[in-house]
Scaffold this active site. Structure first.
Site, PDB file in Angstrom:
ATOM      1  NE  ARG A   1     -28.819  -1.162 -17.448  1.00  0.00           N
ATOM      2  CZ  ARG A   1     -29.176  -0.376 -18.441  1.00  0.00           C
ATOM      3  NH1 ARG A   1     -28.536  -0.436 -19.586  1.00  0.00           N
ATOM      4  NH2 ARG A   1     -30.170   0.460 -18.295  1.00  0.00           N
TER       5      ARG A   1
ATOM      6  NE  ARG B   1     -31.944   8.012 -26.149  1.00  0.00           N
ATOM      7  CZ  ARG B   1     -31.097   7.420 -25.340  1.00  0.00           C
ATOM      8  NH1 ARG B   1     -29.855   7.263 -25.702  1.00  0.00           N
ATOM      9  NH2 ARG B   1     -31.499   6.973 -24.191  1.00  0.00           N
TER      10      ARG B   1
ATOM     11  NE  ARG C   1     -28.892   3.557 -16.615  1.00  0.00           N
ATOM     12  CZ  ARG C   1     -28.913   3.491 -17.947  1.00  0.00           C
ATOM     13  NH1 ARG C   1     -27.911   2.908 -18.587  1.00  0.00           N
ATOM     14  NH2 ARG C   1     -29.903   3.996 -18.639  1.00  0.00           N
TER      15      ARG C   1
ATOM     16  NE  ARG D   1     -34.193   4.198 -19.794  1.00  0.00           N
ATOM     17  CZ  ARG D   1     -33.588   3.156 -19.230  1.00  0.00           C
ATOM     18  NH1 ARG D   1     -33.956   2.760 -18.013  1.00  0.00           N
ATOM     19  NH2 ARG D   1     -32.630   2.516 -19.848  1.00  0.00           N
TER      20      ARG D   1
ATOM     21  CE  LYS E   1     -28.900   2.633 -26.878  1.00  0.00           C
ATOM     22  NZ  LYS E   1     -30.050   1.957 -26.235  1.00  0.00           N
TER      23      LYS E   1
HETATM   24  P1  AP5 Z   1     -27.048  -2.542 -22.160  1.00  0.00           P
HETATM   25  O1  AP5 Z   1     -25.876  -2.901 -23.017  1.00  0.00           O
HETATM   26  O2  AP5 Z   1     -26.793  -1.766 -20.922  1.00  0.00           O
HETATM   27  O3  AP5 Z   1     -28.212  -1.851 -23.050  1.00  0.00           O
HETATM   28  P2  AP5 Z   1     -28.331  -0.401 -23.655  1.00  0.00           P
HETATM   29  O4  AP5 Z   1     -28.984  -0.539 -24.994  1.00  0.00           O
HETATM   30  O5  AP5 Z   1     -27.002   0.296 -23.629  1.00  0.00           O
HETATM   31  O6  AP5 Z   1     -29.382   0.211 -22.623  1.00  0.00           O
HETATM   32  P3  AP5 Z   1     -29.450   1.607 -21.888  1.00  0.00           P
HETATM   33  O7  AP5 Z   1     -30.537   1.458 -20.884  1.00  0.00           O
HETATM   34  O8  AP5 Z   1     -28.116   2.050 -21.382  1.00  0.00           O
HETATM   35  O9  AP5 Z   1     -29.904   2.524 -23.038  1.00  0.00           O
HETATM   36  P4  AP5 Z   1     -30.708   3.793 -22.890  1.00  0.00           P
HETATM   37  O10 AP5 Z   1     -30.711   4.144 -24.328  1.00  0.00           O
HETATM   38  O11 AP5 Z   1     -32.003   3.758 -22.225  1.00  0.00           O
HETATM   39  O12 AP5 Z   1     -29.832   4.643 -21.844  1.00  0.00           O
HETATM   40  P5  AP5 Z   1     -28.746   5.770 -22.017  1.00  0.00           P
HETATM   41  O13 AP5 Z   1     -27.724   5.530 -20.998  1.00  0.00           O
HETATM   42  O14 AP5 Z   1     -28.341   5.930 -23.443  1.00  0.00           O
HETATM   43  O15 AP5 Z   1     -27.785  -3.914 -21.811  1.00  0.00           O
HETATM   44  C1  AP5 Z   1     -28.914  -3.937 -20.973  1.00  0.00           C
HETATM   45  C2  AP5 Z   1     -28.870  -5.186 -20.090  1.00  0.00           C
HETATM   46  O16 AP5 Z   1     -28.990  -6.339 -20.896  1.00  0.00           O
HETATM   47  C3  AP5 Z   1     -27.558  -5.382 -19.299  1.00  0.00           C
HETATM   48  O17 AP5 Z   1     -27.858  -5.978 -18.065  1.00  0.00           O
HETATM   49  C4  AP5 Z   1     -26.756  -6.350 -20.156  1.00  0.00           C
HETATM   50  O18 AP5 Z   1     -25.850  -7.119 -19.382  1.00  0.00           O
HETATM   51  C5  AP5 Z   1     -27.864  -7.197 -20.728  1.00  0.00           C
HETATM   52  N1  AP5 Z   1     -27.543  -7.691 -22.060  1.00  0.00           N
HETATM   53  C6  AP5 Z   1     -27.096  -6.963 -23.107  1.00  0.00           C
HETATM   54  N2  AP5 Z   1     -26.909  -7.764 -24.175  1.00  0.00           N
HETATM   55  C7  AP5 Z   1     -27.270  -9.012 -23.760  1.00  0.00           C
HETATM   56  C8  AP5 Z   1     -27.339 -10.278 -24.399  1.00  0.00           C
HETATM   57  N3  AP5 Z   1     -26.967 -10.421 -25.666  1.00  0.00           N
HETATM   58  N4  AP5 Z   1     -27.769 -11.357 -23.698  1.00  0.00           N
HETATM   59  C9  AP5 Z   1     -28.150 -11.223 -22.408  1.00  0.00           C
HETATM   60  N5  AP5 Z   1     -28.105 -10.061 -21.734  1.00  0.00           N
HETATM   61  C10 AP5 Z   1     -27.663  -8.970 -22.417  1.00  0.00           C
HETATM   62  O19 AP5 Z   1     -29.614   7.085 -21.665  1.00  0.00           O
HETATM   63  C11 AP5 Z   1     -30.120   7.320 -20.368  1.00  0.00           C
HETATM   64  C12 AP5 Z   1     -30.872   8.651 -20.352  1.00  0.00           C
HETATM   65  O20 AP5 Z   1     -29.984   9.728 -20.697  1.00  0.00           O
HETATM   66  C13 AP5 Z   1     -32.016   8.781 -21.354  1.00  0.00           C
HETATM   67  O21 AP5 Z   1     -33.229   8.242 -20.846  1.00  0.00           O
HETATM   68  C14 AP5 Z   1     -32.081  10.311 -21.532  1.00  0.00           C
HETATM   69  O22 AP5 Z   1     -32.753  10.930 -20.449  1.00  0.00           O
HETATM   70  C15 AP5 Z   1     -30.635  10.724 -21.506  1.00  0.00           C
HETATM   71  N6  AP5 Z   1     -30.014  10.745 -22.853  1.00  0.00           N
HETATM   72  C16 AP5 Z   1     -28.980   9.964 -23.266  1.00  0.00           C
HETATM   73  N7  AP5 Z   1     -28.664  10.248 -24.537  1.00  0.00           N
HETATM   74  C17 AP5 Z   1     -29.520  11.239 -24.937  1.00  0.00           C
HETATM   75  C18 AP5 Z   1     -29.695  11.933 -26.164  1.00  0.00           C
HETATM   76  N8  AP5 Z   1     -28.919  11.700 -27.241  1.00  0.00           N
HETATM   77  N9  AP5 Z   1     -30.682  12.866 -26.221  1.00  0.00           N
HETATM   78  C19 AP5 Z   1     -31.462  13.148 -25.168  1.00  0.00           C
HETATM   79  N10 AP5 Z   1     -31.340  12.509 -23.977  1.00  0.00           N
HETATM   80  C20 AP5 Z   1     -30.375  11.555 -23.866  1.00  0.00           C
END
Ligand code: AP5
Length: 213
Positions: free
Chosen positions: A127, A88, A162, A173, A13
């Site tokens: 990552r 979410r 992270r 997660r 994402k």
């Molecule tokens: P990346 O682009 O970083 O993936 P992502 O989907 O953004 O993953 P996240 O881990 O950031 O999502 P998340 O939903 O767990 O975390 P968030 O920060 O929202 O890509 C991942 C890896 O793959 C990278 O190394 C990238 O380089 C690689 N990659 C990507 N595309 C690729 C490709 N095509 N080919 C090869 N490699 C590739 O949330 C964190 C925490 O915050 C949650 O656990 C929760 O506690 C809290 N939180 C956030 N939002 C909410 C909400 N709305 N409600 C409640 N709690 C929330």
């Protein structure tokens, strides 16, 4: 554009959102990035959110909605936004629907990024993220590494893993996603807003999203 990016942790994402912002200047709004910045700054929100985040649990809906009501009314959202990691849960999606109606904002669609679980697990453990809060460039030590000394190619700051990238937190997660977030696929399908993309290649996904706009 006004879109939501839906997908499991590690589905890409953040990577897709950053590429899309280069397209038309729409702003990326990542609830995860906002929360991590609050943790780093030690604000009340950050102190409350940290425990949930480190375990891989969701932060309570009330806190997220307070934060997003403010964020969505900031002037930079007028040119468009990409919601990354929000909503979410079903209550968040329902509250967002009411908020957008109140603000007279119409979503283009919801992008559902589909990536196989084994690919996701591999991506999350490899990552690296730029530690500079104004940059937060995303790297992957296999597919897109930072510089050999571990610094960011864009701003020169150190890249880091992270706090929620332990194996235990990653598995939690993914389970939380299946229980609480995956039901949003059905929610947005019913709303007639869902578009699903098999997202193994982020550049191809971005092109497909642009075409669908
Ligand atoms: P990346 O682009 O970083 O993936 P992502 O989907 O953004 O993953 P996240 O881990 O950031 O999502 P998340 O939903 O767990 O975390 P968030 O920060 O929202 O890509 C991942 C890896 O793959 C990278 O190394 C990238 O380089 C690689 N990659 C990507 N595309 C690729 C490709 N095509 N080919 C090869 N490699 C590739 O949330 C964190 C925490 O915050 C949650 O656990 C929760 O506690 C809290 N939180 C956030 N939002 C909410 C909400 N709305 N409600 C409640 N709690 C929330």
């Amino acid at each position: 554009m006004k879109i939501i990016l839906l997908g499991a942790p590690g589905a890409g994402k953040g990577t897709v959102a950053k590429l899309l912002t280069d397209y038309d200047g729409s702003v990326q709004i990542s609830t995860g990035d906002i929360l991590r910045a609050a943790v780093k700054e030690g604000t009340d929100l950050g102190r409350e959110a940290k425990g949930y985040m480190d375990r891989g649990d969701l932060v309570p809906d009330g806190l997220i909605m307070q934060m997003m009501e403010v964020r969505l009314q900031q002037p930079d959202c007028e040119k468009g936004f990409i919601l990354d990691g929000f909503p979410r849960t079903i209550p968040q999606a329902e509250a967002l629907k009411s908020l957008l109606e109140k603000l007279h904002i119409r979503l283009d669609f919801v992008v559902n990024l589909e990536v196989p679980r084994d690919v996701i697990l591999d991506r999350l453990t490899t990552r690296r993220t730029c530690s500079n809060p104004d940059c937060q460039e995303i790297y992957n030590i296999k597919s897109n590494p930072p510089l050999p000394d571990g610094t960011c190619k864009k701003c020169g700051s150190m890249t880091i893993q992270r706090d929620d990238e332990t194996e235990e937190a990653i598995l939690n997660r993914l389970e939380t996603y299946n229980l609480k977030t995956a039901p949003l696929i059905g929610f947005y399908e019913k709303e007639g807003l869902l578009k699903t993309f098999a997202s193994v290649n982020s550049a191809e996904t971005v092109e497909a999203v642009k075409k669908a706009l």
